[in-house]
Write a protein that holds these residues in place. Structure first.
Motif, PDB file in Angstrom:
ATOM      1  N   GLU A 191       0.827  -1.209   0.000  1.00  0.00           N
ATOM      2  CA  GLU A 191       0.000   0.000   0.000  1.00  0.00           C
ATOM      3  C   GLU A 191       0.859   1.257   0.000  1.00  0.00           C
ATOM      4  O   GLU A 191       0.574   2.214  -0.719  1.00  0.00           O
ATOM      5  CB  GLU A 191      -0.933   0.008   1.212  1.00  0.00           C
ATOM      6  CG  GLU A 191      -2.101  -0.948   1.105  1.00  0.00           C
ATOM      7  CD  GLU A 191      -2.960  -0.952   2.360  1.00  0.00           C
ATOM      8  OE1 GLU A 191      -2.888   0.019   3.154  1.00  0.00           O
ATOM      9  OE2 GLU A 191      -3.694  -1.936   2.552  1.00  0.00           O
ATOM     10  N   ASP A 245       2.409   1.562  -3.407  1.00  0.00           N
ATOM     11  CA  ASP A 245       1.400   2.008  -4.367  1.00  0.00           C
ATOM     12  C   ASP A 245       1.090   3.486  -4.198  1.00  0.00           C
ATOM     13  O   ASP A 245       0.953   4.220  -5.175  1.00  0.00           O
ATOM     14  CB  ASP A 245       0.113   1.185  -4.228  1.00  0.00           C
ATOM     15  CG  ASP A 245       0.258  -0.244  -4.719  1.00  0.00           C
ATOM     16  OD1 ASP A 245       1.256  -0.547  -5.416  1.00  0.00           O
ATOM     17  OD2 ASP A 245      -0.635  -1.071  -4.407  1.00  0.00           O
ATOM     18  N   ALA A 246       0.994   3.930  -2.946  1.00  0.00           N
ATOM     19  CA  ALA A 246       0.726   5.344  -2.683  1.00  0.00           C
ATOM     20  C   ALA A 246       1.879   6.213  -3.177  1.00  0.00           C
ATOM     21  O   ALA A 246       1.658   7.282  -3.754  1.00  0.00           O
ATOM     22  CB  ALA A 246       0.489   5.573  -1.189  1.00  0.00           C
ATOM     23  N   GLU A 247       3.110   5.753  -2.993  1.00  0.00           N
ATOM     24  CA  GLU A 247       4.274   6.515  -3.473  1.00  0.00           C
ATOM     25  C   GLU A 247       4.296   6.569  -4.995  1.00  0.00           C
ATOM     26  O   GLU A 247       4.579   7.612  -5.581  1.00  0.00           O
ATOM     27  CB  GLU A 247       5.565   5.898  -2.922  1.00  0.00           C
ATOM     28  CG  GLU A 247       6.829   6.592  -3.388  1.00  0.00           C
ATOM     29  CD  GLU A 247       6.922   8.065  -3.026  1.00  0.00           C
ATOM     30  OE1 GLU A 247       7.678   8.780  -3.709  1.00  0.00           O
ATOM     31  OE2 GLU A 247       6.252   8.525  -2.100  1.00  0.00           O
ATOM     32  N   ARG A 248       3.990   5.441  -5.634  1.00  0.00           N
ATOM     33  CA  ARG A 248       3.921   5.438  -7.107  1.00  0.00           C
ATOM     34  C   ARG A 248       2.830   6.376  -7.599  1.00  0.00           C
ATOM     35  O   ARG A 248       3.020   7.110  -8.563  1.00  0.00           O
ATOM     36  CB  ARG A 248       3.683   4.022  -7.630  1.00  0.00           C
ATOM     37  CG  ARG A 248       4.938   3.181  -7.742  1.00  0.00           C
ATOM     38  CD  ARG A 248       4.695   1.887  -8.517  1.00  0.00           C
ATOM     39  NE  ARG A 248       3.791   0.981  -7.828  1.00  0.00           N
ATOM     40  CZ  ARG A 248       4.137   0.137  -6.878  1.00  0.00           C
ATOM     41  NH1 ARG A 248       5.388   0.079  -6.473  1.00  0.00           N
ATOM     42  NH2 ARG A 248       3.244  -0.658  -6.318  1.00  0.00           N
ATOM     43  N   ALA A 249       1.689   6.373  -6.930  1.00  0.00           N
ATOM     44  CA  ALA A 249       0.589   7.258  -7.327  1.00  0.00           C
ATOM     45  C   ALA A 249       0.988   8.722  -7.132  1.00  0.00           C
ATOM     46  O   ALA A 249       0.698   9.567  -7.984  1.00  0.00           O
ATOM     47  CB  ALA A 249      -0.662   6.936  -6.512  1.00  0.00           C
ATOM     48  N   ARG A 250       1.676   9.022  -6.025  1.00  0.00           N
ATOM     49  CA  ARG A 250       2.133  10.393  -5.779  1.00  0.00           C
ATOM     50  C   ARG A 250       3.112  10.845  -6.844  1.00  0.00           C
ATOM     51  O   ARG A 250       3.005  11.940  -7.383  1.00  0.00           O
ATOM     52  CB  ARG A 250       2.776  10.493  -4.385  1.00  0.00           C
ATOM     53  CG  ARG A 250       3.145  11.925  -3.988  1.00  0.00           C
ATOM     54  CD  ARG A 250       4.078  11.955  -2.782  1.00  0.00           C
ATOM     55  NE  ARG A 250       5.389  11.433  -3.074  1.00  0.00           N
ATOM     56  CZ  ARG A 250       6.340  12.085  -3.769  1.00  0.00           C
ATOM     57  NH1 ARG A 250       6.105  13.271  -4.251  1.00  0.00           N
ATOM     58  NH2 ARG A 250       7.524  11.534  -3.972  1.00  0.00           N
ATOM     59  N   SER A 254       3.411   9.649  -9.844  1.00  0.00           N
ATOM     60  CA  SER A 254       2.682   9.740 -11.101  1.00  0.00           C
ATOM     61  C   SER A 254       1.894  11.050 -11.176  1.00  0.00           C
ATOM     62  O   SER A 254       1.905  11.732 -12.207  1.00  0.00           O
ATOM     63  CB  SER A 254       1.734   8.545 -11.241  1.00  0.00           C
ATOM     64  OG  SER A 254       0.939   8.669 -12.398  1.00  0.00           O
ATOM     65  N   GLN A 255       1.237  11.420 -10.082  1.00  0.00           N
ATOM     66  CA  GLN A 255       0.485  12.673 -10.057  1.00  0.00           C
ATOM     67  C   GLN A 255       1.414  13.876 -10.197  1.00  0.00           C
ATOM     68  O   GLN A 255       1.097  14.825 -10.921  1.00  0.00           O
ATOM     69  CB  GLN A 255      -0.328  12.783  -8.769  1.00  0.00           C
ATOM     70  CG  GLN A 255      -1.497  11.831  -8.723  1.00  0.00           C
ATOM     71  CD  GLN A 255      -2.187  11.811  -7.372  1.00  0.00           C
ATOM     72  OE1 GLN A 255      -1.621  12.248  -6.359  1.00  0.00           O
ATOM     73  NE2 GLN A 255      -3.405  11.310  -7.338  1.00  0.00           N
ATOM     74  N   ASP A 264       2.569  14.027 -13.791  1.00  0.00           N
ATOM     75  CA  ASP A 264       1.493  14.516 -14.655  1.00  0.00           C
ATOM     76  C   ASP A 264       1.259  16.018 -14.475  1.00  0.00           C
ATOM     77  O   ASP A 264       1.029  16.739 -15.450  1.00  0.00           O
ATOM     78  CB  ASP A 264       0.203  13.741 -14.400  1.00  0.00           C
ATOM     79  CG  ASP A 264       0.255  12.321 -14.941  1.00  0.00           C
ATOM     80  OD1 ASP A 264       1.124  12.029 -15.791  1.00  0.00           O
ATOM     81  OD2 ASP A 264      -0.583  11.492 -14.506  1.00  0.00           O
TER      82      ASP A 264
END
Length: 187
Positions: free
Chosen positions: A44, A47-52, A54-55, A58
């Motif tokens: 988790e 995943d949260a670090e990858r999402a951060r 990625s955001q 972007d």
């Protein structure tokens, strides 16, 4: 030994073995569940670090796109104004075109501020270099608009702006790819 005692001992022994086995299986099961829960937490967080990342990548990319669009829009306006100034007599000034050109410059400065905030520092530095190069080219057009002759080096200033645009573009691409953990090789 009486049969009752033997039965009792065997019952006790069976209970100890069965209880021990039950405890062992329960303990191993809880250990596996604990390990799975810890791995789930690690996943988790990853995943949260990858999402951060990625955001962030972007958001930076969006700022870079707006900035490049503003650079291109301004350079188009500048080239058009340059051509109109070459065609106009000394008394005529293409004021509508100049207003659009100034409006594009203001939008470009705002877009640069966004890139400066979005970073990272090397890309922000490239954006500032690009803005400075475009500004040098723009100053030459402004002088001509005010009635002066074309300053020397107009073509060189244009070339410098285009070179800085390519340098910024390369830096923006590298920054965007790095946001996803992808390495790029310079062209």
């Amino acid at each position: 030994m009486t049969p009752e005692i033997a039965t009792g001992l065997f019952g006790l022994l069976g209970a100890l073995v069965g209880g021990g086995a039950t405890f062992g299986v329960g303990y191993l099961g809880s250990r596996v569940q604990r390990a799975q829960a810890e791995q789930a937490r690690v996943n988790e967080v990853a995943d949260a670090e990858r999402a951060r990342r990625s955001q962030l990548a972007d958001a930076r990319n969006a700022a870079y796109i707006v900035f490049l669009s503003r650079v291109d829009g301004f350079l188009d306006q500048a080239r058009e104004l340059e051509e109109l100034l070459d065609l106009a007599s000394s008394e005529e000034r293409p004021t509508d075109q100049y207003r659009q050109y100034v409006a594009e410059w203001n939008e470009l400065v705002t877009a640069n501020a966004t890139v400066q905030l979005a970073g990272p520092e090397p890309t922000a530095h490239r954006a500032q270099d690009l803005l400075d190069a475009v500004g040098t080219y723009s100053e030459m057009i402004d002088k001509r608009y005010r009635g002066q002759r074309w300053p020397p080096g107009l073509a060189t200033a244009w070339d410098r702006a285009r070179e800085n645009r390519l340098a910024f573009l390369q830096s923006a691409r590298q920054t965007y790819a790095a946001g996803f953990g992808v390495e790029t090789t310079p062209a």
